[in-house]
Design a protein around this motif. Structure first.
Motif, PDB file in Angstrom:
ATOM      1  N   GLY A 197     -16.665  25.029 -43.551  1.00  0.00           N
ATOM      2  CA  GLY A 197     -17.552  24.093 -44.228  1.00  0.00           C
ATOM      3  C   GLY A 197     -17.470  22.663 -43.769  1.00  0.00           C
ATOM      4  N   ARG A 198     -16.652  22.341 -42.764  1.00  0.00           N
ATOM      5  CA  ARG A 198     -16.571  20.970 -42.275  1.00  0.00           C
ATOM      6  C   ARG A 198     -16.568  20.963 -40.746  1.00  0.00           C
ATOM      7  N   ILE A 199     -16.956  19.807 -40.181  1.00  0.00           N
ATOM      8  CA  ILE A 199     -17.041  19.682 -38.727  1.00  0.00           C
ATOM      9  C   ILE A 199     -15.685  19.291 -38.175  1.00  0.00           C
ATOM     10  N   VAL A 200     -15.212  20.038 -37.185  1.00  0.00           N
ATOM     11  CA  VAL A 200     -13.938  19.741 -36.526  1.00  0.00           C
ATOM     12  C   VAL A 200     -14.175  19.697 -35.020  1.00  0.00           C
ATOM     13  N   ASP A 201     -13.383  18.892 -34.336  1.00  0.00           N
ATOM     14  CA  ASP A 201     -13.450  18.821 -32.881  1.00  0.00           C
ATOM     15  C   ASP A 201     -12.514  19.868 -32.302  1.00  0.00           C
ATOM     16  N   ARG A 202     -13.098  20.923 -31.749  1.00  0.00           N
ATOM     17  CA  ARG A 202     -12.303  22.029 -31.215  1.00  0.00           C
ATOM     18  C   ARG A 202     -12.138  21.843 -29.703  1.00  0.00           C
ATOM     19  N   ALA A 203     -10.905  21.735 -29.241  1.00  0.00           N
ATOM     20  CA  ALA A 203     -10.634  21.600 -27.813  1.00  0.00           C
ATOM     21  C   ALA A 203     -11.030  22.872 -27.083  1.00  0.00           C
ATOM     22  N   VAL A 204     -11.675  22.719 -25.933  1.00  0.00           N
ATOM     23  CA  VAL A 204     -12.100  23.857 -25.125  1.00  0.00           C
ATOM     24  C   VAL A 204     -11.708  23.605 -23.677  1.00  0.00           C
ATOM     25  N   VAL A 205     -11.548  24.685 -22.925  1.00  0.00           N
ATOM     26  CA  VAL A 205     -11.211  24.588 -21.503  1.00  0.00           C
ATOM     27  C   VAL A 205     -12.092  25.561 -20.731  1.00  0.00           C
ATOM     28  N   GLY A 206     -12.305  25.247 -19.473  1.00  0.00           N
ATOM     29  CA  GLY A 206     -13.118  26.119 -18.638  1.00  0.00           C
ATOM     30  C   GLY A 206     -12.935  25.823 -17.169  1.00  0.00           C
ATOM     31  N   SER A 207     -13.597  26.602 -16.347  1.00  0.00           N
ATOM     32  CA  SER A 207     -13.434  26.492 -14.893  1.00  0.00           C
ATOM     33  C   SER A 207     -14.421  25.533 -14.250  1.00  0.00           C
ATOM     34  N   LEU A 208     -15.269  24.885 -15.034  1.00  0.00           N
ATOM     35  CA  LEU A 208     -16.263  23.979 -14.467  1.00  0.00           C
ATOM     36  C   LEU A 208     -16.376  22.718 -15.294  1.00  0.00           C
ATOM     37  N   LEU A 209     -16.373  21.574 -14.595  1.00  0.00           N
ATOM     38  CA  LEU A 209     -16.721  20.284 -15.170  1.00  0.00           C
ATOM     39  C   LEU A 209     -17.801  19.696 -14.268  1.00  0.00           C
ATOM     40  N   ALA A 210     -18.986  19.488 -14.815  1.00  0.00           N
ATOM     41  CA  ALA A 210     -20.116  19.027 -14.002  1.00  0.00           C
ATOM     42  C   ALA A 210     -20.636  17.691 -14.537  1.00  0.00           C
ATOM     43  N   ASN A 211     -21.396  16.990 -13.685  1.00  0.00           N
ATOM     44  CA  ASN A 211     -21.924  15.682 -14.099  1.00  0.00           C
ATOM     45  C   ASN A 211     -23.353  15.754 -14.627  1.00  0.00           C
ATOM     46  N   ASN A 212     -23.861  16.986 -14.836  1.00  0.00           N
ATOM     47  CA  ASN A 212     -25.208  17.116 -15.394  1.00  0.00           C
ATOM     48  C   ASN A 212     -25.364  18.469 -16.072  1.00  0.00           C
ATOM     49  N   GLY A 213     -26.260  18.514 -17.041  1.00  0.00           N
ATOM     50  CA  GLY A 213     -26.453  19.732 -17.811  1.00  0.00           C
ATOM     51  C   GLY A 213     -27.108  20.848 -17.046  1.00  0.00           C
ATOM     52  N   GLU A 214     -27.896  20.524 -16.025  1.00  0.00           N
ATOM     53  CA  GLU A 214     -28.584  21.568 -15.280  1.00  0.00           C
ATOM     54  C   GLU A 214     -27.608  22.425 -14.486  1.00  0.00           C
ATOM     55  N   THR A 215     -26.563  21.817 -13.935  1.00  0.00           N
ATOM     56  CA  THR A 215     -25.537  22.596 -13.241  1.00  0.00           C
ATOM     57  C   THR A 215     -24.821  23.519 -14.220  1.00  0.00           C
ATOM     58  N   VAL A 216     -24.493  22.996 -15.394  1.00  0.00           N
ATOM     59  CA  VAL A 216     -23.834  23.821 -16.414  1.00  0.00           C
ATOM     60  C   VAL A 216     -24.738  24.981 -16.809  1.00  0.00           C
ATOM     61  N   ARG A 217     -26.009  24.718 -16.971  1.00  0.00           N
ATOM     62  CA  ARG A 217     -26.954  25.784 -17.331  1.00  0.00           C
ATOM     63  C   ARG A 217     -26.996  26.868 -16.260  1.00  0.00           C
ATOM     64  N   ARG A 218     -27.085  26.479 -14.994  1.00  0.00           N
ATOM     65  CA  ARG A 218     -27.166  27.472 -13.910  1.00  0.00           C
ATOM     66  C   ARG A 218     -25.899  28.315 -13.836  1.00  0.00           C
ATOM     67  N   MET A 219     -24.738  27.707 -14.070  1.00  0.00           N
ATOM     68  CA  MET A 219     -23.497  28.472 -14.059  1.00  0.00           C
ATOM     69  C   MET A 219     -23.441  29.448 -15.245  1.00  0.00           C
TER      70      MET A 219
END
Length: 300
Positions: A208-230
């Motif tokens: 019922g409340r908003i929390v900042d959940r840490a996440v990790v992954g194999s890609l860090l990109a400088n734009n959303g379109e690259t993230v979308r394609r991956m």
């Protein structure tokens, strides 16, 4: 019919002409008509504006204030009419525009086709980047930006709201399973961003409340379109704006997951620009044309 503006115009002309009779000649009215209009204004205001006891016209203190304020108002009305009339003619010149990659590609570029039909003499110098630009240093006329506003000195025109979704390709979900809870994200490849304002956390609703959940992954990109394609390639989960993945979800290329967890995860989109009330004609025409259409684009 209430004609206060017309009465103001008569009063200003009387003051500038120095007499009722001279103002009447300039206005193509009779002196008695001019006198009646001034008297009607005085009756409505409940004060005397003009001293009539001397041959030379003299203003009362209230009359002087009313003259100065009326003159300013009439000049403003004339400026409004000039601006509107100018907007009816074709604008020309170059407009430097910056937008994020996804919003520029999916939202702005299709609108430009209609813009050039209506305003063929406008040249759009378009740059797409998910990095924040400095309008002063980069000589940018208009920047479309997602997120909180950082500079209060820049004028902002609200476009709408971008709601986030967490998505993945069917092939990824078949291989790794669909996350059912926020805690399941620790076992998934969460694709992210590398620009300065990005953080390796996803704001998610939990209990019922908003929390900042840490996440990790194999890609860090400088734009959303690259993230979308991956994400489309089945690399991992992506948290992107709903307008960015709307077509992919509709066609089954991406699947939304954890929809209840991202409830309330949204950011405002604004058009930022310099100039305020002295905005160049070409920029004002551009904003008035594209902003309503981009608002409709966000609604879907």
């Amino acid at each position: 019919m209430d004609n206060r503006v017309g009465e103001m115009q008569v009063f200003v002309r009387v003051v500038e002409a120095g007499s009722f009779s001279q103002a009447a000649r300039l206005l193509l009215m009779t002196p008695s008509t001019v006198s009646k209009l001034i008297s009607r204004t005085e009756s409505r205001l409940g004060v005397r504006l003009v001293k009539r006891s001397t041959r030379q016209l003299a203003l009362t203190n209230e009359g002087r204030i009313f003259y100065e304020r009326s003159l300013a108002l009439l000049e403003e009305l004339a400026e409004i009419e000039r601006d509107i009339a100018q907007d009816a003619v074709s604008a020309s010149g170059t407009i430097r525009v910056n937008a994020s990659v996804a919003f520029g590609t999916l939202g702005l570029e299709p609108v430009l086709l209609a813009l050039w039909e209506a305003q063929p003499n406008i040249v759009v110098d378009l740059s797409l980047s998910d990095e924040m630009v400095n309008l002063y240093l980069d000589r940018t006329d208009v920047a479309f930006r997602v997120g909180s506003l950082q500079d209060s000195t820049i004028v902002a025109r609200r476009i709408g709201t971008a709601r986030r979704k967490i998505v993945a390709a069917p092939i990824y979900l078949e291989r790794y399973g669909e996350p059912k809870t926020v805690d399941d994200l620790v076992r998934h490849n969460c694709l992210g961003f590398n620009f300065r304002r990005a953080a390796p956390v996803w704001p998610l609703k939990e209990s019922g409340r908003i929390v900042d959940r840490a996440v990790v992954g194999s890609l860090l990109a400088n734009n959303g379109e690259t993230v979308r394609r991956m994400a489309l390639a089945g690399v991992g989960l992506a948290r992107l704006g709903d307008y960015h993945v709307r077509a992919d979800i509709a066609d089954g290329r991406l699947v939304e997951v954890l929809s209840s967890a991202v409830e309330g995860d949204e950011e405002e989109i604004h058009a930022l620009y310099l100039g305020g009330p002295r905005l160049p004609h070409r920029v004002r025409v551009f904003l008035d044309f594209v902003c309503p259409r981009l608002s409709q684009f966000l609604i879907g």
